[in-house]
Write a protein that holds these residues in place. Structure first.
Motif, PDB file in Angstrom:
ATOM      1  N   GLY A 222     -64.653-136.847  12.135  1.00  0.00           N
ATOM      2  CA  GLY A 222     -65.025-137.860  11.135  1.00  0.00           C
ATOM      3  C   GLY A 222     -64.816-139.277  11.646  1.00  0.00           C
ATOM      4  O   GLY A 222     -65.578-140.192  11.314  1.00  0.00           O
ATOM      5  N   LEU A 223     -63.801-139.446  12.490  1.00  0.00           N
ATOM      6  CA  LEU A 223     -63.528-140.777  13.043  1.00  0.00           C
ATOM      7  C   LEU A 223     -64.614-141.157  14.051  1.00  0.00           C
ATOM      8  O   LEU A 223     -65.104-142.290  14.068  1.00  0.00           O
ATOM      9  CB  LEU A 223     -62.137-140.785  13.698  1.00  0.00           C
ATOM     10  CG  LEU A 223     -61.690-142.080  14.377  1.00  0.00           C
ATOM     11  CD1 LEU A 223     -61.664-143.252  13.398  1.00  0.00           C
ATOM     12  CD2 LEU A 223     -60.290-141.909  14.993  1.00  0.00           C
TER      13      LEU A 223
ATOM     14  N   ILE B  89     -64.952-144.894  21.224  1.00  0.00           N
ATOM     15  CA  ILE B  89     -65.712-144.898  19.960  1.00  0.00           C
ATOM     16  C   ILE B  89     -64.748-145.108  18.783  1.00  0.00           C
ATOM     17  O   ILE B  89     -65.018-145.883  17.868  1.00  0.00           O
ATOM     18  CB  ILE B  89     -66.498-143.579  19.784  1.00  0.00           C
ATOM     19  CG1 ILE B  89     -67.523-143.433  20.907  1.00  0.00           C
ATOM     20  CG2 ILE B  89     -67.183-143.526  18.418  1.00  0.00           C
ATOM     21  CD1 ILE B  89     -68.214-142.072  20.956  1.00  0.00           C
ATOM     22  N   ALA B  90     -63.601-144.419  18.846  1.00  0.00           N
ATOM     23  CA  ALA B  90     -62.604-144.557  17.769  1.00  0.00           C
ATOM     24  C   ALA B  90     -62.185-146.022  17.636  1.00  0.00           C
ATOM     25  O   ALA B  90     -62.069-146.555  16.512  1.00  0.00           O
ATOM     26  CB  ALA B  90     -61.390-143.681  18.063  1.00  0.00           C
ATOM     27  N   ALA B  91     -61.978-146.692  18.774  1.00  0.00           N
ATOM     28  CA  ALA B  91     -61.568-148.113  18.734  1.00  0.00           C
ATOM     29  C   ALA B  91     -62.666-148.956  18.089  1.00  0.00           C
ATOM     30  O   ALA B  91     -62.370-149.851  17.282  1.00  0.00           O
ATOM     31  CB  ALA B  91     -61.273-148.605  20.153  1.00  0.00           C
ATOM     32  N   GLU B  92     -63.918-148.634  18.403  1.00  0.00           N
ATOM     33  CA  GLU B  92     -65.048-149.375  17.819  1.00  0.00           C
ATOM     34  C   GLU B  92     -65.103-149.189  16.306  1.00  0.00           C
ATOM     35  O   GLU B  92     -65.307-150.139  15.539  1.00  0.00           O
ATOM     36  CB  GLU B  92     -66.382-148.878  18.418  1.00  0.00           C
ATOM     37  CG  GLU B  92     -66.752-149.546  19.729  1.00  0.00           C
ATOM     38  CD  GLU B  92     -66.751-151.072  19.617  1.00  0.00           C
ATOM     39  OE1 GLU B  92     -67.410-151.603  18.704  1.00  0.00           O
ATOM     40  OE2 GLU B  92     -66.054-151.725  20.423  1.00  0.00           O
TER      41      GLU B  92
ATOM     42  N   ASN C  29     -55.026-153.140  23.831  1.00  0.00           N
ATOM     43  CA  ASN C  29     -54.694-154.220  22.883  1.00  0.00           C
ATOM     44  C   ASN C  29     -55.561-154.214  21.623  1.00  0.00           C
ATOM     45  O   ASN C  29     -56.020-155.250  21.161  1.00  0.00           O
ATOM     46  CB  ASN C  29     -54.851-155.594  23.558  1.00  0.00           C
ATOM     47  CG  ASN C  29     -53.813-155.764  24.629  1.00  0.00           C
ATOM     48  OD1 ASN C  29     -52.640-155.446  24.403  1.00  0.00           O
ATOM     49  ND2 ASN C  29     -54.232-156.217  25.803  1.00  0.00           N
ATOM     50  N   THR C  30     -55.794-153.038  21.075  1.00  0.00           N
ATOM     51  CA  THR C  30     -56.637-152.959  19.872  1.00  0.00           C
ATOM     52  C   THR C  30     -55.856-153.384  18.625  1.00  0.00           C
ATOM     53  O   THR C  30     -56.458-153.686  17.599  1.00  0.00           O
ATOM     54  CB  THR C  30     -57.107-151.512  19.636  1.00  0.00           C
ATOM     55  OG1 THR C  30     -55.940-150.697  19.473  1.00  0.00           O
ATOM     56  CG2 THR C  30     -57.934-150.992  20.792  1.00  0.00           C
ATOM     57  N   GLY C  31     -54.530-153.314  18.714  1.00  0.00           N
ATOM     58  CA  GLY C  31     -53.711-153.630  17.543  1.00  0.00           C
ATOM     59  C   GLY C  31     -53.693-152.502  16.522  1.00  0.00           C
ATOM     60  O   GLY C  31     -53.129-152.638  15.434  1.00  0.00           O
ATOM     61  N   VAL C  32     -54.312-151.363  16.852  1.00  0.00           N
ATOM     62  CA  VAL C  32     -54.334-150.239  15.908  1.00  0.00           C
ATOM     63  C   VAL C  32     -53.151-149.317  16.216  1.00  0.00           C
ATOM     64  O   VAL C  32     -52.939-148.940  17.377  1.00  0.00           O
ATOM     65  CB  VAL C  32     -55.661-149.438  16.005  1.00  0.00           C
ATOM     66  CG1 VAL C  32     -55.688-148.316  14.976  1.00  0.00           C
ATOM     67  CG2 VAL C  32     -56.857-150.363  15.844  1.00  0.00           C
TER      68      VAL C  32
END
Ligand code: FBP
Length: 553
Positions: A115-116, A156-159, A192-195
């Protein structure tokens, strides 16, 4: 929606939080413990997780909340097989998130980790979430077994996270899913996505546990459900006095579920796969052990009994594993087509006989024909035998029957043996969570949000001291890397969370071992009855015998 009376009543149930989380979000602060290191292979794990390795374990306590206020947009994923209480993890997470700031948002990614990647989601609101409080199942957003493990998937998850302004992902899953959560956390930190990524320990199999995680959620309810059914069968067996019941219970490879059910119901026989492997037992030895019980009970006029068989046991029988490996080899590539083209079982049997080693053929030959055929007909897309589909409850009852026929011929056994078969798995995975699982799961979700709020990444939501009443539970977090070691998987060295098998020197197995000879001969059944949701805490809130014994209670 049509609601059963219990469903309506469970909507009203207020899950119990650990005492330290009860004072309201503004009154929860963090106590940091010492830095951690992985359970083994420290240097390699440190190298693979430079941004998330070695972080401190943490505990929450009552005190001024010192986290930096920030709007939180969180995504949650349910991963793998259903386990009772999953809905409450989502509810606890949602409630903590909204109690902190009503503008915070919770996304639910649908049908598991895919789903992600597919950006397939819903956004929770009060009316939606209220339909799922304290209920079983994962239908709130669905689950799936796609693995999040490649760099492409992570990108893709980061996007997707960037697109929605997502600040954290909560992954609710077993050892593999939480291993992948740790890898994703490292990726997010390195880029460095901050997630942030937080895991929650789920699986009815009970094999995600270690020094930090006392048990995975769902194990309590699933084993209580199976134990109720086994207890009912025991009472039926003891009433009718004419059947031997062979009950297979779920648990992909570890035997925690079988052992807990045995501790709850005291059957005549319970196989423990880990012991079978340690003692290198053969199929005949196992059958002999069960037949001993049948014979001794028959000698006392009891031609009935109950045997529990763990789902994965045949894979732990060395000679059987060797046979499976040879069959996979025998049918590799185009050889499968040659085999499939043979017109009847007689010719197929001759093909098998000419291809197996003498030792494996000897094992194959003692199997009932239905099992022999299962081994060759039901194979996975790679052509491998699907061991999980083998009806081991029927396999063992057939082997016991043959063994008893020999005893009859030798004049040592004169009883009757009428076996019946059961498989309990799906019956327990979506049961209404017990009070323990409802409370534990809600706490795990609530606690996961506290970890997010305090900025932790790559942590597992941890609630411990679980054999005590909920107000004494301890909430905190543990870096997932602490639970990891390097294992060989599909020909490669991989960092993974170690799967917990039944420990043969552990207290639950030792208790079983000390009593099983008596249970094998006497009728010492105990009848746990159905899960109780309302009534005295001593009936409704107690968790498993396994945990109590592990805690020395
Ligand atoms: P998880 O490890 O994902 O929690 O699943 C556990 C389990 O219920 C096992 O006990 C069982 O072998 C397996 O899932 C069955 O899964 P499926 O229904 O997908 O075949």
């Amino acid at each position: 929606m049509n609601l059963s009376p219990l469903q309506k009543a469970r909507y009203e149930y207020t899950p119990k939080l650990p005492g330290m989380l009860r004072s309201g979000i503004a009154e929860i602060c963090v106590a940091e413990g010492s830095e951690t290191s992985s359970v083994a292979d420290q240097e390699k794990i440190r190298e693979l997780f430079p941004n998330t390795y070695g972080k401190k374990e943490i505990t929450f306590k009552k005190g001024q909340n010192t986290s930096t206020p920030k709007k939180q947009v969180v995504g949650v994923i349910l991963s793998g097989g259903q386990a009772p209480g999953g809905h409450n993890v989502v509810c606890g997470l949602y409630d903590a998130l909204k109690a902190t700031d009503k503008d915070n948002v919770l996304y639910g990614f649908k049908n598991g980790p895919s789903g992600l990647i597919d950006d397939d989601y819903l956004i929770f609101d009060d009316s939606y979430i209220d339909q799922y409080r304290n209920t079983g199942g994962f239908d709130i957003i669905g689950s799936g077994r796609t693995k999040l493990e490649t760099q492409e998937q992570f990108a893709i998850a980061a996007e997707v996270c960037k697109k929605h302004g997502i600040t954290a992902i909560v992954i609710i899953g077993g050892d593999d899913s939480n291993t992948n959560a740790a890898v994703l956390a490292e990726y997010f930190a390195a880029h460095n996505t901050g997630v942030q990524v937080i895991g929650c320990p789920k699986t009815i199999d009970g094999d995600l546990k270690n020094d930090d995680i006392e048990c995975s959620f769902g194990f309590d309810t699933a084993t209580k459900t199976y134990s109720e059914l086994i207890g009912n069968i025991e009472r039926d067996a003891n009433s009718a006095k004419k059947y031997w019941h062979f009950v297979k219970v779920m648990g992909r490879s570890a035997s925690h579920v079988a052992l807990e059910c045995a501790l709850e119901t005291q059957p005549n026989i319970c196989l423990i796969s880990e012991e079978v492997a340690a003692k290198k037992m053969s199929l005949s030895q196992i059958a002999d052990q069960i037949a001993d019980s049948v014979e001794k009970r028959a000698a006392n006029g009891m031609n009935f009994g109950v045997a529990i068989i763990p789902e994965g046991v045949v894979e732990f029988v060395p000679e059987f594993s060797a046979l499976i490996a040879e069959i996979n080899e025998l049918l590799a590539g185009s050889k499968a087509d040659t085999f499939n083209a043979l017109p009847n079982w007689k010719e197929k049997y001759a093909f098998i006989e000419s291809g197996l080693s003498k030792e494996s053929m000897a094992v194959f030959a003692i199997l009932p024909e239905t099992i022999q055929q299962q081994l060759f007909l039901e194979r996975d897309p790679h052509g491998n035998v699907q061991v999980s589909l083998i009806e081991s409850e029927k396999l063992f009852s057939a082997l016991v029957k043959d063994n008893l026929a020999q005893r009859k011929a030798a004049g040592t056994y004169t009883g009757k043996f009428n076996p019946l078969h059961h498989f309990f798995g799906y019956e327990g995975r979506c049961a209404f969570p017990s009070n323990f699982d409802a409370d534990y799961c809600y706490s795990l979700g609530y606690n996961a949000f506290m970890l997010i709020q305090y900025g932790y990444n790559g942590y597992l939501s941890k609630v411990s001291n679980l054999s005590k009443p909920a107000d004494e539970w301890v909430a905190g977090g543990m870096p997932i890397t602490k639970m990891m070691n390097i294992e060989r998987r599909h020909g490669e060295d991989k960092p993974v969370i170690r799967k917990a098998l039944v420990e043969l020197d552990g207290k639950p197995f030792k208790f079983f071992e000390a009593n099983r000879d008596t249970w094998a001969v006497e009728t010492a059944y105990t009848y746990p009855g159905a899960i109780q949701y309302y009534g005295p805490a001593a009936v409704c809130d107690l968790t498993t015998r396994t945990l109590a014994l592990e805690k020395g209670e």
